[in-house]
Design a protein around this motif. Structure first.
Motif, PDB file in Angstrom:
ATOM      1  N   UNK A 308       0.964  -1.228  -0.242  1.00  0.00           N
ATOM      2  CA  UNK A 308       0.112   0.126   0.041  1.00  0.00           C
ATOM      3  C   UNK A 308       0.826   1.279  -0.232  1.00  0.00           C
ATOM      4  N   UNK A 309       0.642   2.232  -1.068  1.00  0.00           N
ATOM      5  CA  UNK A 309       1.287   3.497  -1.012  1.00  0.00           C
ATOM      6  C   UNK A 309       0.066   4.499  -0.438  1.00  0.00           C
ATOM      7  N   UNK A 310       0.321   5.144   0.717  1.00  0.00           N
ATOM      8  CA  UNK A 310      -0.602   6.074   1.188  1.00  0.00           C
ATOM      9  C   UNK A 310      -0.055   7.339   0.879  1.00  0.00           C
ATOM     10  N   UNK A 311      -1.080   8.249   0.646  1.00  0.00           N
ATOM     11  CA  UNK A 311      -0.676   9.893   0.231  1.00  0.00           C
ATOM     12  C   UNK A 311       0.240   9.649  -0.759  1.00  0.00           C
ATOM     13  N   UNK A 312      -0.028   9.138  -1.835  1.00  0.00           N
ATOM     14  CA  UNK A 312       0.756   8.595  -3.098  1.00  0.00           C
ATOM     15  C   UNK A 312       1.109   9.466  -4.253  1.00  0.00           C
ATOM     16  N   UNK A 313       0.464  10.457  -3.940  1.00  0.00           N
ATOM     17  CA  UNK A 313       0.774  11.636  -4.902  1.00  0.00           C
ATOM     18  C   UNK A 313       0.306  11.085  -6.344  1.00  0.00           C
ATOM     19  N   UNK A 352      -2.317  -3.556 -14.477  1.00  0.00           N
ATOM     20  CA  UNK A 352      -3.797  -4.274 -13.948  1.00  0.00           C
ATOM     21  C   UNK A 352      -3.478  -4.616 -12.365  1.00  0.00           C
ATOM     22  N   UNK A 353      -2.580  -4.832 -11.774  1.00  0.00           N
ATOM     23  CA  UNK A 353      -2.157  -5.198 -10.478  1.00  0.00           C
ATOM     24  C   UNK A 353      -2.215  -4.071  -9.550  1.00  0.00           C
ATOM     25  N   UNK A 354      -2.505  -2.674  -9.967  1.00  0.00           N
ATOM     26  CA  UNK A 354      -2.385  -1.822  -9.228  1.00  0.00           C
ATOM     27  C   UNK A 354      -3.810  -1.006  -9.314  1.00  0.00           C
ATOM     28  N   UNK A 355      -4.095  -0.767  -7.740  1.00  0.00           N
ATOM     29  CA  UNK A 355      -5.431  -0.311  -7.594  1.00  0.00           C
ATOM     30  C   UNK A 355      -5.603   1.266  -7.171  1.00  0.00           C
ATOM     31  N   UNK A 356      -5.869   2.134  -7.820  1.00  0.00           N
ATOM     32  CA  UNK A 356      -5.526   3.768  -7.337  1.00  0.00           C
ATOM     33  C   UNK A 356      -7.242   3.969  -6.867  1.00  0.00           C
ATOM     34  N   UNK A 357      -6.990   4.499  -5.638  1.00  0.00           N
ATOM     35  CA  UNK A 357      -8.215   4.863  -4.921  1.00  0.00           C
ATOM     36  C   UNK A 357      -7.905   6.451  -4.592  1.00  0.00           C
ATOM     37  N   UNK A 358      -8.853   7.150  -4.916  1.00  0.00           N
ATOM     38  CA  UNK A 358      -8.831   8.836  -4.666  1.00  0.00           C
ATOM     39  C   UNK A 358      -9.880   8.833  -3.447  1.00  0.00           C
ATOM     40  N   UNK A 359      -9.188   9.267  -2.221  1.00  0.00           N
ATOM     41  CA  UNK A 359      -9.982   9.537  -1.194  1.00  0.00           C
ATOM     42  C   UNK A 359      -9.269   9.655   0.099  1.00  0.00           C
ATOM     43  N   UNK A 360      -9.860   9.638   1.444  1.00  0.00           N
ATOM     44  CA  UNK A 360      -8.990   9.875   2.671  1.00  0.00           C
ATOM     45  C   UNK A 360      -8.519   8.542   2.933  1.00  0.00           C
ATOM     46  N   UNK A 361      -7.100   8.763   3.402  1.00  0.00           N
ATOM     47  CA  UNK A 361      -6.521   7.450   3.714  1.00  0.00           C
ATOM     48  C   UNK A 361      -7.212   6.628   4.808  1.00  0.00           C
ATOM     49  N   UNK A 362      -7.798   7.053   5.898  1.00  0.00           N
ATOM     50  CA  UNK A 362      -8.335   6.588   7.060  1.00  0.00           C
ATOM     51  C   UNK A 362      -9.574   6.092   6.567  1.00  0.00           C
ATOM     52  N   UNK A 374       3.882  -4.706   2.792  1.00  0.00           N
ATOM     53  CA  UNK A 374       4.556  -3.247   2.889  1.00  0.00           C
ATOM     54  C   UNK A 374       3.566  -2.172   3.013  1.00  0.00           C
ATOM     55  N   UNK A 375       3.596  -1.356   3.744  1.00  0.00           N
ATOM     56  CA  UNK A 375       3.131  -0.087   3.821  1.00  0.00           C
ATOM     57  C   UNK A 375       4.034   1.119   3.552  1.00  0.00           C
ATOM     58  N   UNK A 376       3.841   1.924   2.779  1.00  0.00           N
ATOM     59  CA  UNK A 376       4.522   3.043   2.685  1.00  0.00           C
ATOM     60  C   UNK A 376       3.685   4.167   2.669  1.00  0.00           C
ATOM     61  N   UNK A 377       4.102   5.471   3.593  1.00  0.00           N
ATOM     62  CA  UNK A 377       3.330   6.406   3.845  1.00  0.00           C
ATOM     63  C   UNK A 377       4.234   7.766   3.613  1.00  0.00           C
ATOM     64  N   UNK A 378       3.555   8.676   2.754  1.00  0.00           N
ATOM     65  CA  UNK A 378       4.345  10.001   2.765  1.00  0.00           C
ATOM     66  C   UNK A 378       3.240  11.108   3.112  1.00  0.00           C
ATOM     67  N   UNK A 379       2.950  11.167   4.563  1.00  0.00           N
ATOM     68  CA  UNK A 379       1.590  12.184   4.693  1.00  0.00           C
ATOM     69  C   UNK A 379       2.124  13.617   4.398  1.00  0.00           C
ATOM     70  N   UNK A 380       1.115  14.496   4.602  1.00  0.00           N
ATOM     71  CA  UNK A 380       1.418  15.863   4.629  1.00  0.00           C
ATOM     72  C   UNK A 380       2.106  16.090   5.692  1.00  0.00           C
ATOM     73  N   UNK A 381       2.471  17.601   5.906  1.00  0.00           N
ATOM     74  CA  UNK A 381       3.212  18.095   7.035  1.00  0.00           C
ATOM     75  C   UNK A 381       2.643  17.679   8.560  1.00  0.00           C
ATOM     76  N   UNK A 382       1.245  17.526   8.647  1.00  0.00           N
ATOM     77  CA  UNK A 382       0.516  17.445   9.821  1.00  0.00           C
ATOM     78  C   UNK A 382       0.926  15.896  10.233  1.00  0.00           C
ATOM     79  N   UNK A 383       1.316  15.157   9.329  1.00  0.00           N
ATOM     80  CA  UNK A 383       1.663  13.441   9.593  1.00  0.00           C
ATOM     81  C   UNK A 383       0.306  12.793   9.373  1.00  0.00           C
ATOM     82  N   UNK A 384       0.539  11.493   9.733  1.00  0.00           N
ATOM     83  CA  UNK A 384      -0.768  10.554   9.566  1.00  0.00           C
ATOM     84  C   UNK A 384      -1.501  10.721  10.725  1.00  0.00           C
ATOM     85  N   UNK A 385      -1.016  10.511  12.067  1.00  0.00           N
ATOM     86  CA  UNK A 385      -2.080  10.670  13.120  1.00  0.00           C
ATOM     87  C   UNK A 385      -2.479   9.117  13.607  1.00  0.00           C
ATOM     88  N   UNK A 386      -2.996   9.173  14.952  1.00  0.00           N
ATOM     89  CA  UNK A 386      -2.942   7.882  15.579  1.00  0.00           C
ATOM     90  C   UNK A 386      -3.881   6.939  14.925  1.00  0.00           C
TER      91      UNK A 386
END
Length: 450
Positions: A308-313, A352-362, A374-386
């Motif tokens: 999963x690539x979160x906040x993937x740009x 075909x093995x990639x799913x692209x979803x537009x929306x809030x990560x949570x 594997x999870x990769x995250x690149x959140x904005x300056x505020x971070x990911x949060x609890x």
């Protein structure tokens, strides 16, 4: 085309009740580009200083009910051996003070030699890790690949204001006031080669410029002031030579093409990416290569794995990870911006093995119950949060990669991971914003032992 660096903080609205100036001795560096001093027992965050200096400051925030005050250096009484001539005169606090004004923002470490800038950034990351993340770790800040000796000429994105006379300008630090500017020494050559300061930009509120990291035709985005006519916008666009030009709606992020194209083609380690208009992209010319290499070396995605690539740009990391796991693997890309998510779809077309979803990560993670490798995250300056940290931990990946431009929010989130039994395995910190206090982090986190 947005920066990784944040907008300047809003001007203080608190009543200024303290003294106008004082002599202070400067202590340690603090997060946010400040240095800590004390005045009559109160903490003061000082800009444009260095540890150990004795300086005269002008207070900028002195409200009686404030937990701390802010100040700018106006005179150096006893200087540090690491103080140098500022790399950009209009951003030099001492020159500005001599003229009775503040300096423009964007180069707040320009008075410090480059090696010392990196040592100071290391100290800030170490302090945040200890205080917020509960982790003691020695930190070495690395330069970007191909960094120049003087740390100049790296910004591929720049945002300018326009003054009342129609001149190219920039905001003074924490102020709505603007100052005319000419060359910007932190920018790559093609930004300055446009010579926008020679043009009449009347009717524009803002002018953004982006250049592909590997070179190529710049893209200029105009933000007209309210009431500006299409004819006037067209006149400004026609005066800009050597660039594509569009009109940006800041509220929606939509770009209207005036001439040329509304997107840039970026190339990273042999892979081409399309980035539209105001879409996010790392601003240092060497940043994409540095971060992609760090992610792949740190996480080592293998064929068949689920990622999963979160906040993937636009897919900077998604594309190489999709290639690494291959068609037998699966990749989830989650991005909140609709326009940037469309770029990701273009950049991963046919995968075909990639799913692209537009929306809030949570929200997206909340609908999934499957395990991830594997999870990769690149959140904005505020971070990911609890909440997001808990969701990631619940997916039971073998490793988490965390890319961050803010040591405080990263350290806070690290604390959440540590509370769930995770450990900080490896950490790399990159100086992708020379002459500013900003930096970029890549960390690999490992789950509790089974």
């Amino acid at each position: 085309m947005t920066d990784a660096a944040p907008a300047a903080a809003a001007p203080s609205t608190g009543e200024q009740t303290g003294p106008p100036t004082a002599e202070l001795t400067i202590g340690r560096p603090a997060h946010g580009g400040h240095f800590v001093a004390r005045h009559e027992g109160r903490v003061v965050f000082v800009r444009h200083a260095l540890p150990g200096e004795r300086v005269r400051v002008r207070f900028t925030d002195t409200a009686d009910d404030a937990s701390f005050w802010r100040a700018d250096v106006v005179e150096v009484l006893e200087g540090s051996p690491h103080r140098v001539d500022h790399v950009w005169p209009v951003a030099d606090a001492l020159r500005a003070a001599a003229r009775g004004r503040s300096a423009v923002g964007g180069a707040e470490f320009g008075h410090i030699d480059l090696a010392e800038q990196r040592r100071l950034k290391s100290a800030v990351v170490e302090e945040q890790l200890s205080r917020l993340g509960g982790t003691d770790r020695a930190v070495v800040v690395e330069p970007a690949p191909g960094e120049s000796e003087d740390g100049l000429g790296w910004r591929t994105r720049a945002a300018f204001a326009v003054d009342a006379a129609g001149r190219l300008a920039m905001h003074l630090h924490r102020s709505h006031e603007v100052l005319p500017v000419q060359e910007m020494p932190l920018a790559v050559g093609p930004v300055n080669a446009l010579r926008l300061w020679t043009l009449d930009l009347s009717g524009m509120e803002r002018v953004d410029v982006a250049v592909p990291s590997g070179g190529g035709e710049p893209l200029v985005l105009l933000v007209p002031a309210p009431g500006t006519t299409p004819k006037r916008v067209g006149t400004v666009a026609a005066s800009i030579d050597g660039a594509s030009v569009g009109v940006l709606d800041p509220a929606s992020g939509q770009v209207q093409r005036l001439k040329g194209r509304t997107w840039l083609q970026e190339s990273v380690l042999g892979t081409d990416y399309r980035v539209t208009g105001a879409g996010f992209w790392q601003i240092h010319r060497g940043a994409p290569e540095a971060l992609v290499s760090a992610v792949l070396d740190g996480l080592v995605p293998a064929p068949g794995e689920r990622v999963a690539d979160l906040y993937a740009g636009a897919g900077l990391f998604t594309v190489p990870m999709a290639r690494a796991v291959g068609p037998d693997g699966a990749v989830l890309s989650v991005e909140g911006s609709a326009g940037t998510s469309r770029d990701a779809r273009r950049n991963l077309h046919g995968q075909g093995h990639v799913s692209i979803v537009q929306g809030r990560v949570d929200a997206v993670l909340g609908r999934r119950t499957d395990r991830l490798d594997i999870v990769l995250l690149d959140p904005p300056r505020a971070g990911a949060g609890k909440k997001v940290v808990r969701q990631i931990a619940a997916a039971r990946p073998r490793a988490v990669g965390y890319v961050s431009c803010d040591p405080a929010s990263f350290a806070r989130d690290l604390g959440y991971f540590r509370a769930a039994g995770w450990t900080l395995d490896s950490l790399r910190v990159f100086d992708l914003y020379p002459h500013t206090h900003h930096l970029e982090i890549f960390a690999r986190l490992l789950p509790p032992a089974a």
